[in-house]
Design a protein around this motif. Structure first.
Motif, mmCIF file in Angstrom:
data_model
loop_
_atom_site.group_PDB
_atom_site.id
_atom_site.type_symbol
_atom_site.label_atom_id
_atom_site.label_comp_id
_atom_site.label_asym_id
_atom_site.label_seq_id
_atom_site.Cartn_x
_atom_site.Cartn_y
_atom_site.Cartn_z
ATOM 1 N N GLY A 145 1.170 -1.540 0.217
ATOM 2 C CA GLY A 145 -0.355 0.033 -0.052
ATOM 3 C C GLY A 145 0.404 0.966 -0.304
ATOM 4 N N GLU A 146 2.293 1.149 -0.507
ATOM 5 C CA GLU A 146 3.021 2.045 -0.436
ATOM 6 C C GLU A 146 2.570 3.218 -1.671
ATOM 7 O OE1 GLU A 146 6.150 0.277 2.554
ATOM 8 O OE2 GLU A 146 6.455 0.122 0.056
ATOM 9 N N THR A 147 2.406 2.730 -2.987
ATOM 10 C CA THR A 147 2.102 3.452 -3.728
ATOM 11 C C THR A 147 0.390 3.413 -4.559
ATOM 12 O OG1 THR A 147 2.977 3.340 -6.360
ATOM 13 C CG2 THR A 147 3.027 1.745 -5.566
ATOM 14 N N ASP A 148 0.296 4.441 -5.311
ATOM 15 C CA ASP A 148 -0.927 4.758 -5.577
ATOM 16 C C ASP A 148 -1.480 3.968 -7.911
ATOM 17 O OD1 ASP A 148 -2.452 4.658 -3.201
ATOM 18 O OD2 ASP A 148 -2.448 7.185 -3.360
ATOM 19 N N ASP A 149 0.128 4.273 -7.682
ATOM 20 C CA ASP A 149 0.520 4.942 -8.984
ATOM 21 C C ASP A 149 1.818 3.828 -9.646
ATOM 22 O OD1 ASP A 149 0.346 4.975 -12.056
ATOM 23 O OD2 ASP A 149 0.910 7.993 -11.226
ATOM 24 N N PRO A 150 1.425 2.507 -9.327
ATOM 25 C CA PRO A 150 2.559 1.259 -9.808
ATOM 26 C C PRO A 150 2.952 1.242 -11.644
ATOM 27 C CG PRO A 150 0.595 0.205 -9.792
ATOM 28 C CD PRO A 150 0.116 1.828 -9.227
ATOM 29 N N TRP A 151 2.515 1.468 -12.189
ATOM 30 C CA TRP A 151 2.367 1.783 -13.398
ATOM 31 C C TRP A 151 3.658 2.977 -13.860
ATOM 32 C CZ3 TRP A 151 2.803 -2.209 -16.430
ATOM 33 C CH2 TRP A 151 2.081 -3.495 -15.928
ATOM 34 N N HIS A 152 3.259 4.503 -12.324
ATOM 35 C CA HIS A 152 4.191 5.505 -13.427
ATOM 36 C C HIS A 152 5.330 5.002 -12.733
ATOM 37 C CE1 HIS A 152 4.869 9.465 -13.618
ATOM 38 N NE2 HIS A 152 5.917 8.910 -12.520
ATOM 39 N N GLU A 153 5.305 4.343 -11.489
ATOM 40 C CA GLU A 153 6.559 3.674 -10.963
ATOM 41 C C GLU A 153 7.782 2.376 -11.858
ATOM 42 O OE1 GLU A 153 6.691 3.125 -6.697
ATOM 43 O OE2 GLU A 153 5.878 4.496 -5.862
ATOM 44 N N PHE A 154 6.505 1.813 -12.194
ATOM 45 C CA PHE A 154 7.621 0.616 -13.004
ATOM 46 C C PHE A 154 7.652 1.228 -14.318
ATOM 47 C CE2 PHE A 154 6.466 -2.361 -16.280
ATOM 48 C CZ PHE A 154 7.316 -3.192 -16.296
ATOM 49 N N ASP A 155 6.792 2.424 -14.777
ATOM 50 C CA ASP A 155 7.904 2.912 -16.081
ATOM 51 C C ASP A 155 9.655 3.147 -15.626
ATOM 52 O OD1 ASP A 155 5.952 1.949 -18.327
ATOM 53 O OD2 ASP A 155 5.312 3.971 -17.882
ATOM 54 N N ASP A 156 9.815 4.105 -14.486
ATOM 55 C CA ASP A 156 10.646 4.561 -14.503
ATOM 56 C C ASP A 156 11.877 3.975 -14.178
ATOM 57 O OD1 ASP A 156 8.802 7.140 -14.669
ATOM 58 O OD2 ASP A 156 9.460 7.974 -12.306
ATOM 59 N N ALA A 157 11.120 2.964 -13.440
ATOM 60 C CA ALA A 157 12.255 1.798 -12.711
ATOM 61 C C ALA A 157 12.599 1.281 -13.619
ATOM 62 C CB ALA A 157 11.293 0.762 -11.817
ATOM 63 N N MET A 158 12.098 0.524 -14.603
ATOM 64 C CA MET A 158 12.206 0.043 -15.737
ATOM 65 C C MET A 158 13.275 1.040 -16.700
ATOM 66 S SD MET A 158 11.083 -3.474 -16.079
ATOM 67 C CE MET A 158 11.121 -3.798 -14.665
ATOM 68 N N SER A 159 12.883 2.347 -16.575
ATOM 69 C CA SER A 159 13.554 2.700 -17.973
ATOM 70 C C SER A 159 15.011 3.217 -17.399
ATOM 71 C CB SER A 159 12.816 4.371 -17.846
ATOM 72 O OG SER A 159 11.979 4.663 -18.207
ATOM 73 N N SER A 160 15.308 3.033 -15.463
ATOM 74 C CA SER A 160 16.457 3.570 -14.864
ATOM 75 C C SER A 160 16.954 2.160 -15.483
ATOM 76 C CB SER A 160 16.180 3.008 -13.029
ATOM 77 O OG SER A 160 16.875 3.560 -12.381
ATOM 78 N N VAL A 161 16.603 1.014 -15.245
ATOM 79 C CA VAL A 161 17.270 -0.374 -15.707
ATOM 80 C C VAL A 161 17.918 -0.644 -16.746
ATOM 81 C CG1 VAL A 161 17.175 -2.985 -15.733
ATOM 82 C CG2 VAL A 161 16.847 -1.304 -13.748
#
Lengths: 218, 218
Positions: B165-181
């Motif tokens: 329950g630490e994020t309401d916008d997992p897709w936004h975080e997923f996109d950032d994390a994937m870009s980072s990798v």
């Protein structure tokens, strides 16, 4: 390792090689090692603990090495802590090779090995998180996880190559692999005065280099 | 999922929540779902398989998505294949949250979850190895392992934040994390004409930039 401990480990691995892991009992191990059952169970919690006889000691040494790291020098701490694992396998020699055969064929031992590696990875991650938090960059959790996963993965690639007899110079490969992982890591670089420039341009690098060199000489 | 399959999964998770995983028997699950034992064992090999009811289907879809990747477009394939896992958890909703509670408290389920994740990671690694080999860079094995570990780790960080329950916008975080990798991954970048220059110099970037811009305009 104490002498009785060494004898138990040697006896266990010899029996595993001769008759298989599942068919070997603790009674057979203590018989061959010439020790009592209580000596065995004081040294090892269970039969499968003999497979990783120095796991707790290694984990303590990794933790100790990581504890001496700082946000400024953390790459060295990560590299040397991972190096402790490689050192241990190389020192074990034949025993490490026997364990590799066993973990590939006995699922319970494979699970145990994965759990050990994840335990090391957790240590790396917790220390990385503290260092990166102190450095103040963004997405500390993500970068700490990625750093820990990359260091452990790079170590494991080199270790596996050594276990398979695919390299005669694991330390050289380890150094290259760690450099490959740590050069891209967040935070200050160990070599002072490194500037990284990312250019979006279709121009060939060689065409730009003379002007770059001039700019840096100014 | 067929209707009887859905009923069995719902019944199982309800019972696990009410009375715990270990205390729940397959008989109780089939009683509550109103199906026979043979229906249960045709759908699931064992009680613990109910916890990951769509694992095999997901694994097949990941493999299918990775198969369509090419050395030129592999970043997109990796990102979308990892996105299939996130999609599944988000679609499962409450079921995924119940599973998270169970895997944190039942060691056998935790082991099972780790094995699943390592299975996905193996798929990523095998495809990455083929793409990187075709691209012809150095240390293909190492980079394929690092790429697979990084993609899975980045996905898991975001997934865990959602489960907690630490994020309401997992897709936004997923996109950032994937870009980072994926930005640092070997091979051609999706955006054409990116030049990366690493300079060892004590000079400040701002002092060099005007000359750099001039060089690129030439």
């Amino acid at each position: 390792m104490s002498t009785s401990r060494e004898r138990m480990v040697e006896a266990a691995f010899a029996l595993f090689d001769e008759q298989g892991y599942d068919a070997t009992t603790v009674d057979q191990i203590v018989d061959r090692a010439g020790v009592s059952r209580s000596t065995f169970f004081r040294a090892f919690g269970a039969k499968e603990d003999v497979i990783f006889p120095r796991h707790e000691d290694l984990q303590a040494r990794i933790a100790a090495r990581l504890t001496t790291g700082t946000p400024q020098s953390y790459r060295v701490a990560l590299r040397e802590a991972a190096g402790l694992v490689l050192t241990q396998y190389l020192e074990e020699g034949q025993l490490a090779l026997s364990r590799y055969r066993l973990t590939r064929t006995v699922p319970a031992l494979r699970d145990r090995e994965i759990a050990s590696m994840l335990g090391y990875q957790r240590l790396f991650r917790e220390h990385a998180r503290a260092w990166l938090a102190e450095l103040g960059g963004p997405d500390v959790d993500l970068h700490a996880e990625l750093l820990a996963a990359s260091v452990v993965t790079a170590h494991n690639v080199v270790l596996r190559r050594w276990l398979r007899g695919e390299t005669d110079d694991p330390w050289h490969e380890f150094d290259d692999a760690m450099s490959s992982v740590l050069t891209a890591a967040p935070g200050p670089q160990a070599t002072s005065g490194t500037t990284v420039v990312v250019l979006r341009s279709g121009q060939d690098l060689d065409d730009v280099l003379p002007a770059l060199r001039n700019a840096l000489r100014d």
